[in-house]
Write a protein that holds these residues in place. Structure first.
Motif, PDB file in Angstrom:
ATOM      1  N   ALA A  10     -11.637 -13.147  24.515  1.00 41.61           N
ATOM      2  CA  ALA A  10     -12.971 -12.773  24.062  1.00 41.61           C
ATOM      3  C   ALA A  10     -12.865 -11.560  23.143  1.00 41.61           C
ATOM      4  CB  ALA A  10     -13.866 -12.453  25.260  1.00 41.61           C
ATOM      5  N   GLU A  11     -13.884 -11.325  22.339  1.00 34.84           N
ATOM      6  CA  GLU A  11     -13.834 -10.195  21.414  1.00 34.84           C
ATOM      7  C   GLU A  11     -13.691  -8.867  22.156  1.00 34.84           C
ATOM      8  OE1 GLU A  11     -16.117  -8.371  17.505  1.00 34.84           O
ATOM      9  OE2 GLU A  11     -16.578 -10.386  18.238  1.00 34.84           O
ATOM     10  N   ALA A  12     -14.249  -8.769  23.346  1.00 34.45           N
ATOM     11  CA  ALA A  12     -14.130  -7.536  24.125  1.00 34.45           C
ATOM     12  C   ALA A  12     -12.689  -7.244  24.536  1.00 34.45           C
ATOM     13  CB  ALA A  12     -15.014  -7.621  25.369  1.00 34.45           C
ATOM     14  N   ASP A  13     -11.808  -8.250  24.458  1.00 32.30           N
ATOM     15  CA  ASP A  13     -10.406  -8.068  24.831  1.00 32.30           C
ATOM     16  C   ASP A  13      -9.585  -7.408  23.727  1.00 32.30           C
ATOM     17  OD1 ASP A  13     -10.554  -9.410  27.361  1.00 32.30           O
ATOM     18  OD2 ASP A  13     -10.545 -11.332  26.311  1.00 32.30           O
ATOM     19  N   ASP A  62     -10.407 -19.697  15.134  1.00 32.58           N
ATOM     20  CA  ASP A  62      -9.690 -20.559  16.077  1.00 32.58           C
ATOM     21  C   ASP A  62      -9.790 -20.026  17.508  1.00 32.58           C
ATOM     22  OD1 ASP A  62      -7.498 -22.553  14.472  1.00 32.58           O
ATOM     23  OD2 ASP A  62      -8.306 -20.864  13.323  1.00 32.58           O
ATOM     24  N   PRO A  63     -10.976 -20.000  18.092  1.00 33.30           N
ATOM     25  CA  PRO A  63     -11.092 -19.501  19.470  1.00 33.30           C
ATOM     26  C   PRO A  63     -10.244 -20.288  20.458  1.00 33.30           C
ATOM     27  CG  PRO A  63     -13.095 -20.650  18.791  1.00 33.30           C
ATOM     28  CD  PRO A  63     -12.278 -20.450  17.550  1.00 33.30           C
ATOM     29  N   GLY A  64     -10.007 -21.578  20.169  1.00 32.26           N
ATOM     30  CA  GLY A  64      -9.182 -22.386  21.069  1.00 32.26           C
ATOM     31  C   GLY A  64      -7.705 -22.064  21.004  1.00 32.26           C
ATOM     32  N   GLY A  65      -7.293 -21.234  20.041  1.00 28.97           N
ATOM     33  CA  GLY A  65      -5.884 -20.875  19.928  1.00 28.97           C
ATOM     34  C   GLY A  65      -5.559 -19.489  20.443  1.00 28.97           C
ATOM     35  N   CYS A  66      -6.566 -18.784  21.003  1.00 26.55           N
ATOM     36  CA  CYS A  66      -6.371 -17.395  21.426  1.00 26.55           C
ATOM     37  C   CYS A  66      -6.567 -17.278  22.930  1.00 26.55           C
ATOM     38  CB  CYS A  66      -7.353 -16.484  20.683  1.00 26.55           C
ATOM     39  SG  CYS A  66      -7.226 -16.590  18.874  1.00 26.55           S
ATOM     40  N   TRP A  67      -5.544 -16.786  23.634  1.00 30.66           N
ATOM     41  CA  TRP A  67      -5.524 -16.801  25.099  1.00 30.66           C
ATOM     42  C   TRP A  67      -5.059 -15.467  25.660  1.00 30.66           C
ATOM     43  CZ3 TRP A  67      -7.381 -21.069  27.617  1.00 30.66           C
ATOM     44  CH2 TRP A  67      -7.585 -22.206  26.808  1.00 30.66           C
ATOM     45  N   VAL A  68      -5.538 -15.176  26.868  1.00 34.67           N
ATOM     46  CA  VAL A  68      -5.211 -13.939  27.572  1.00 34.67           C
ATOM     47  C   VAL A  68      -4.699 -14.289  28.964  1.00 34.67           C
ATOM     48  CG1 VAL A  68      -6.294 -11.965  28.752  1.00 34.67           C
ATOM     49  CG2 VAL A  68      -6.771 -12.391  26.341  1.00 34.67           C
ATOM     50  N   ALA A  69      -3.721 -13.534  29.447  1.00 30.37           N
ATOM     51  CA  ALA A  69      -3.252 -13.634  30.837  1.00 30.37           C
ATOM     52  C   ALA A  69      -3.628 -12.346  31.548  1.00 30.37           C
ATOM     53  CB  ALA A  69      -1.741 -13.844  30.890  1.00 30.37           C
ATOM     54  N   GLU A  70      -4.212 -12.475  32.741  1.00 32.56           N
ATOM     55  CA  GLU A  70      -4.576 -11.277  33.496  1.00 32.56           C
ATOM     56  C   GLU A  70      -4.327 -11.490  34.978  1.00 32.56           C
ATOM     57  OE1 GLU A  70      -8.641 -10.452  32.608  1.00 32.56           O
ATOM     58  OE2 GLU A  70      -9.409 -12.300  33.500  1.00 32.56           O
ATOM     59  N   ASP A  71      -4.051 -10.366  35.656  1.00 28.23           N
ATOM     60  CA  ASP A  71      -3.922 -10.366  37.101  1.00 28.23           C
ATOM     61  C   ASP A  71      -4.904  -9.317  37.640  1.00 28.23           C
ATOM     62  OD1 ASP A  71      -2.767  -7.865  36.750  1.00 28.23           O
ATOM     63  OD2 ASP A  71      -0.718  -8.527  37.173  1.00 28.23           O
ATOM     64  N   PRO A  72      -4.910  -9.029  38.921  1.00 31.39           N
ATOM     65  CA  PRO A  72      -5.884  -8.054  39.445  1.00 31.39           C
ATOM     66  C   PRO A  72      -5.820  -6.680  38.791  1.00 31.39           C
ATOM     67  CG  PRO A  72      -4.989  -9.351  41.234  1.00 31.39           C
ATOM     68  CD  PRO A  72      -4.205  -9.726  40.020  1.00 31.39           C
ATOM     69  N   GLY A  77      -0.839 -10.094  29.263  1.00 35.39           N
ATOM     70  CA  GLY A  77      -0.267 -10.797  28.126  1.00 35.39           C
ATOM     71  C   GLY A  77      -1.339 -11.503  27.325  1.00 35.39           C
ATOM     72  N   PHE A  78      -0.973 -11.951  26.130  1.00 33.05           N
ATOM     73  CA  PHE A  78      -1.904 -12.707  25.296  1.00 33.05           C
ATOM     74  C   PHE A  78      -1.110 -13.463  24.228  1.00 33.05           C
ATOM     75  CE2 PHE A  78      -1.203  -8.866  22.944  1.00 33.05           C
ATOM     76  CZ  PHE A  78      -1.146  -9.304  21.623  1.00 33.05           C
ATOM     77  N   ALA A  79      -1.757 -14.453  23.634  1.00 34.75           N
ATOM     78  CA  ALA A  79      -1.195 -15.190  22.506  1.00 34.75           C
ATOM     79  C   ALA A  79      -2.337 -15.552  21.573  1.00 34.75           C
ATOM     80  CB  ALA A  79      -0.470 -16.450  22.964  1.00 34.75           C
ATOM     81  N   THR A  80      -2.126 -15.381  20.268  1.00 32.30           N
ATOM     82  CA  THR A  80      -3.114 -15.812  19.289  1.00 32.30           C
ATOM     83  C   THR A  80      -2.452 -16.784  18.325  1.00 32.30           C
ATOM     84  OG1 THR A  80      -2.659 -13.906  17.849  1.00 32.30           O
ATOM     85  CG2 THR A  80      -4.446 -13.687  19.433  1.00 32.30           C
ATOM     86  N   SER A  81      -3.108 -17.904  18.095  1.00 33.78           N
ATOM     87  CA  SER A  81      -2.593 -18.921  17.192  1.00 33.78           C
ATOM     88  C   SER A  81      -3.751 -19.547  16.432  1.00 33.78           C
ATOM     89  CB  SER A  81      -1.820 -19.991  17.970  1.00 33.78           C
ATOM     90  OG  SER A  81      -2.700 -20.758  18.782  1.00 33.78           O
ATOM     91  N   TYR A  82      -3.433 -20.277  15.380  1.00 34.75           N
ATOM     92  CA  TYR A  82      -4.474 -20.898  14.573  1.00 34.75           C
ATOM     93  C   TYR A  82      -3.899 -22.091  13.824  1.00 34.75           C
ATOM     94  CZ  TYR A  82      -2.324 -17.889  10.985  1.00 34.75           C
ATOM     95  OH  TYR A  82      -1.442 -17.255  10.152  1.00 34.75           O
TER      96      TYR A  82
END
Length: 293
Positions: A10-13, A62-72, A77-82
């Motif tokens: 998300a943009e807040a990330d 490309d919102p479907g190509g941008c991902w975040v990994a989070e734990d408590p 981590g994150f990855a951005t692709s397009y």
């Protein structure tokens, strides 16, 4: 061990992702750098802001190509692709150093690759990190070693350059045509962002066309041309814009014309990282960008 959750970015990330990226790549540079090189430095605030501008752009296109990994504890981590036409591109990809070895990177890359499932070709710029290169090779990418030239330009070696002009948004159609010819896909909406960040040089004659984006130091950020003569002309013009130490980065073996220019300018040749490609040959004449490729 707590398992990380993979979710859409998300943009807040963006501010947190920028800091994670800066810390992750500083750790990588510190681990991989050669003793004869200057110590790696943290990303400056200005470069951090540019990083957010670029990543916001990819998140919008490309919102479907941008991902975040989070734990408590938060983002790990994150990855951005397009995708551009029929090409999938990985822009950037990082896992917090303390969270590596938990399968987070593999899960993030899988999510980003799924975004490009309909693409014929793939492209990314990889560091020399053995863990990352193993993952890219297992994902079906061919690894082409990258070179770079560094030093101070010998001003007496600079030739008189003609038929190069300042570019503008009116050149986007021309540049997209050059992109398709050199790398098989246009940059499309990415040109609008690059025009805001960098200076554009264009050469368009009856014998060939090309363009080069130069960063604030005059260094080439991306260069594409229809022939080596035009590419050489643009690279010489960029070197004339530099002051003090500079670099010509992201040179693959098929772009020896750039090596010849750099050596003639009295720069030193080094090797670092890889251009990772799937179902395509290394672009030429072409000096790719690490993010916009």
């Amino acid at each position: 061990m707590t398992e990380a959750t993979i979710r859409p970015m998300a943009e807040a990330d963006l501010p947190t992702a920028e800091r994670l990226s800066s810390e992750g790549f500083l750790e990588l540079d510190s681990r991989m750098f050669r003793r004869s090189w200057p110590d790696p430095q943290p990303r400056s605030p200005d470069r951090g802001q540019d990083w957010i501008v670029r990543t916001r752009h990819f998140l919008q296109t490309d919102p479907g190509g941008c991902w975040v990994a989070e734990d408590p504890d938060g983002m790990v981590g994150f990855a951005t692709s397009y995708t551009r036409e029929l090409m999938w591109i990985l822009a950037t990809y990082a896992v917090r150093p303390g969270a590596q070895g938990r399968g987070i990177g593999k899960a993030l890359l899988a999510a980003a690759l799924h975004h490009g499932r309909g693409c014929l070709r793939g492209m990314l710029s990889a560091s020399s990190d053995p863990k990352a290169t193993r993952r890219y090779r297992q994902a079906g990418f061919s690894l082409h070693p990258q070179m770079f030239l560094a030093g101070t330009v010998d001003r007496s070696a600079l030739p008189v350059v003609e038929r190069v002009r300042e570019g503008s948004s009116g050149d986007i159609e021309l540049m997209d045509s050059i992109d398709r010819r050199t790398r098989g896909a246009a940059h499309g909406p990415d040109h609008e962002v690059m025009l805001r960040l960098w200076r554009l040089l264009v050469s368009d004659t009856s014998t060939g066309s090309g363009y080069a984006y130069l960063d604030t130091t005059g260094r080439v950020a991306l260069l594409a041309a229809t022939n080596r003569r035009t590419a050489t002309r643009l690279l010489w013009e960029s070197l004339a814009s530099t002051e003090g130490k500079t670099e010509i980065g992201h040179v693959t073996a098929v772009n020896e014309w750039a090596i010849d220019v750099g050596l003639e300018a009295r720069l030193d040749l080094h090797q670092e990282g890889y251009l990772a490609l799937r179902n395509m040959k290394p672009p030429a004449p072409y000096l790719h960008n690490g993010v916009f490729l």
